[in-house]
Scaffold this active site. Structure first.
Site, mmCIF file in Angstrom:
data_model
loop_
_atom_site.group_PDB
_atom_site.id
_atom_site.type_symbol
_atom_site.label_atom_id
_atom_site.label_comp_id
_atom_site.label_asym_id
_atom_site.label_seq_id
_atom_site.Cartn_x
_atom_site.Cartn_y
_atom_site.Cartn_z
ATOM 1 C CD GLU B 53 -3.147 0.352 0.221
ATOM 2 O OE1 GLU B 53 -2.987 -0.678 -0.341
ATOM 3 O OE2 GLU B 53 -4.093 1.156 0.019
ATOM 4 C CG ASP B 64 -2.466 10.326 6.493
ATOM 5 O OD1 ASP B 64 -2.503 8.987 6.840
ATOM 6 O OD2 ASP B 64 -2.840 10.625 5.256
ATOM 7 C CE1 TYR B 179 -7.583 1.010 6.374
ATOM 8 C CE2 TYR B 179 -5.842 1.046 4.397
ATOM 9 C CZ TYR B 179 -6.281 1.210 5.850
ATOM 10 O OH TYR B 179 -4.976 1.734 6.449
#
Lengths: 400, 272
Positions: B53, B64, B179
């Site tokens: 990934e 993030d 995911y």
């Protein structure tokens, strides 16, 4: 799926992690319900009137325009509690926070005006506020940091990225993605993912509604143009909303040209930017050829943002609103002119709108009526402007 | 050119035969620079990664935490361009024709290049899948349409708070893998994954979503083993992998060795 339109033409949308979609849907539903709930509306209107001081005045300037047949009015959002229009929509979103049963509020702030408005609303309504602010802005805007802390808000300096407003927004969204169960993200401008641009517009639309009523009362007709500054674009959309369906009224947005739109140091996302996605919405943004976001610049921290609200992008594309830009220097001159000639010290943000309004008034035909939205007062800018003008500044008294 | 090999499906078939789950490390392309980045990715493969990934650095990564933000900042400090990121991937693909390669990035990088061009360039570089962190299902259709034209699999995210409607739609649209978010919040090893409840895993099966890989907050072999025991098809580990890079910037050889060891320890925990 959404109950309200999430896009303005192709602009807007919900470009956020899947994780945040339930929180945005919950907010949209709470907003729809609240708009139909007479109790909510009564409480919101009551706060606007008795706490914030609405309606704000409409002032005909006496000494700014040389042609006596041209009238330049100021919509006095600078007189609102908190010192700027921002208090309007913050009160609305704080009420929505309570309606959703949430107890905490997250916000971002650049100059600190949205942070101050958030802090005062949270103090009033017993909500716990944490406000993200770029570390550089924390230093530059010390008085507003102190104001927020006085009113009980936690101010969190953001060092990630460039340490300015866009990074504060990033950090607020990161916080929200872990805390949405009990926290509301009280976004401060008419940008961001749906439903924020719509909510922020609707909670500021009284600016334009009052303007319409006040001008009709004084002049017996609608104005020829309304003028407002545009960073994210909340005061402008609040002023424009009630006039969008009145084609005789020109809608003029004024972006920050900083040191000039030919330089890299400006914040004219609509004028010089290109289309892309920032902070959840598709709009005009400042970016490089790969799509990395570029830093914006303006003497006015409240306009220093590398994107613009999606409805402004749409109004610009369809030609309903026109967007121009004004440099730091022009804004600083307007700041001094209004202080000197009318005894009103405007915010540097609003000084951009005023600078363009003054140019329009100079060039206007007889019997033109222009309204400039004076979105905030200049107290917060005094130290900054003082440092720019220097200690030798003596005002207009000896050089008129 | 479109991809004709279904590398994810080949991987899951083989892992099934070997009674294993997948271990998928994440690193940022260009971190700390383009050349070292190729060595780093090759070390992950040598360590035993089942799939990769890979992030493309972006200035405003709202999903993030600090570890991956800093990886992007290191990469962007060399002004790395999207085109160079694709060059890194091409080099990795030349060395390994089988391993599934997924991109994990932000929408504006795709939009600015043009959705069609971005996906075609990705396909040409040997990419198998694309996950766009800030494109939820509701905005995904035009990306999925281009993905199908170019033979790229559009990876969708199943968050722990997803409604049944969302899971049903993921079931209809997911390809390659799903995911599965192990928790709310942003990426980072500071807050550990919570292993999904069996009813969420059951629901994923019921709605026939593509095999779920669990990510967010996975940094130890025990968490990998727990993820697979809970019914996930494998585990993704980003921040823990990137931390090894961040802690060993001055000694690339040591960094590569540590990455290999880390991946091989995590991989060893995937037996069913």
């Amino acid at each position: 799926m959404n109950h309200l339109d999430s896009k303005f033409g192709e602009y807007g949308g919900m470009y956020v992690p899947e994780l945040l979609i339930p929180a945005l849907d919950q907010l949209e539903q709470a907003f729809i319900d609240a708009q139909k709930d007479p109790e909510f509306q009564a409480e919101f209107m009551g706060l606007l009137k008795d706490y914030a001081g609405r309606p704000t005045a409409m002032t005909l300037t006496r000494n700014l325009v040389s042609n006596p047949k041209v009238k330049l009015y100021l919509k006095r959002e600078d007189l609102l509690h908190g010192g700027a229009h921002k208090t309007n929509q913050v009160l609305g979103q704080a009420l929505l926070t309570k309606r959703m049963g949430k107890t905490e509020v997250i916000a971002e702030t650049g100059a600190g005006q949205h942070g101050v408005a958030t802090a005062l609303a949270c103090a009033l309504m017993g909500l716990k506020a944490r406000i993200y602010m770029g570390a550089k802005d924390v230093e530059r805007q010390a008085p507003n940091v102190f104001r927020m802390r006085l009113m009980g808000a936690e101010v969190i300096p953001v060092t990630a990225g460039s340490g300015t407003l866009k990074d504060a927004v990033n950090e607020a969204m990161r916080d929200w993605s872990a805390s949405y169960d009990k926290a509301h993200y009280l976004l401060g401008t008419a940008a961001g993912p749906h439903p924020f641009p719509t909510i922020v517009r609707e909670f500021h639309r009284m600016i334009g509604e009052e303007t319409r009523a006040q001008i009709l009362e004084k002049e017996g007709r609608l104005p020829d143009a309304v003028v407002a500054c545009v960073g994210g674009g909340s005061n402008a959309i609040g002023m424009f909303a009630d006039f969008i369906d009145e084609p005789s009224v020109r809608l003029v947005g004024v972006e920050p040209a900083g040191k000039g739109v030919h330089t890299k140091e400006h914040g004219a996302a609509l004028g010089k930017g290109t289309t892309g996605i920032l902070h959840g919405a598709y709009s005009y943004i400042m970016q490089d050829e790969d799509g990395q976001i570029e830093e914006s610049y303006s003497v006015s921290a409240g306009l220093d943002y590398p994107a613009v609200g999606p409805q402004h992008a749409y109004l610009s594309d369809i030609g309903r609103a026109e967007y121009v830009s004004v440099t730091d220097e022009e804004a600083l001159i307007a700041f001094q002119i209004l202080s000197r000639k009318e005894g009103i010290i405007p915010a540097l943000e609003s000084s951009h709108a005023l600078a363009h309004g003054l140019n329009m008034a100079d060039e206007a035909e007889d019997d033109t009526i222009i309204v400039v939205n004076l979105s905030g007062r200049g107290d917060k800018d005094l130290a900054h402007v003082h440092s720019i003008l220097g200690d030798a500044f003596t005002g207009g008294a000896d050089n008129d | 050119m479109t991809n004709t090999i279904d590398r994810y499906s080949n991987m899951f078939k083989k892992l099934d035969q070997d009674k294993q789950g997948a271990f998928v490390p994440f690193v940022m392309v260009g971190d700390p620079d383009a050349d070292t980045s190729v060595d780093i990715i090759n070390a992950l493969i040598e360590g035993g990664a089942d799939a990769l990934e890979l992030g493309f650095p972006y200035s405003d990564p709202i999903a993030d935490g600090p570890t991956i933000q800093n990886a992007a900042i290191r990469a962007l400090s060399h002004k790395i361009k999207t085109t160079e990121c694709f060059e890194v991937i091409k080099k990795v693909r030349e060395a390994d024709k089988e391993i599934p390669i997924g991109l994990l990035l932000y929408s504006n990088l795709v939009l600015k290049r043009g959705i069609e061009k971005f996906y075609q360039d990705a396909a040409d570089a040997g990419v198998d899948s694309i996950l766009i962190a800030d494109v939820p299902l509701r905005e995904a259709d035009r990306f999925i349409a281009v993905a199908e034209q170019t033979g790229i699999k559009q990876i969708l995210i199943a968050p722990p708070n997803a409604s049944d409607e969302t899971l049903a739609e993921i079931g209809k649209k997911s390809q390659g893998y799903t995911y599965l978010l192990g928790r709310a919040g942003v990426t980072g090893a500071e807050t550990a994954v919570s292993i999904p409840a069996s009813d969420l895993i059951n629901k994923l099966a019921q709605y026939k979503v593509a095999p779920p890989l669990l990510g967010f907050g996975i940094s130890t072999p025990e968490q990998v083993a727990d993820a697979i025991k809970s019914g996930a098809a494998g585990a993704i580990s980003g921040s823990a992998t990137v931390n090894i890079i961040a802690e060993n910037l001055g000694q690339p050889e040591v960094m590569l060795e540590k990455l290999k060891t880390f991946v091989s320890n995590m991989k060893a925990a995937t037996s069913k």
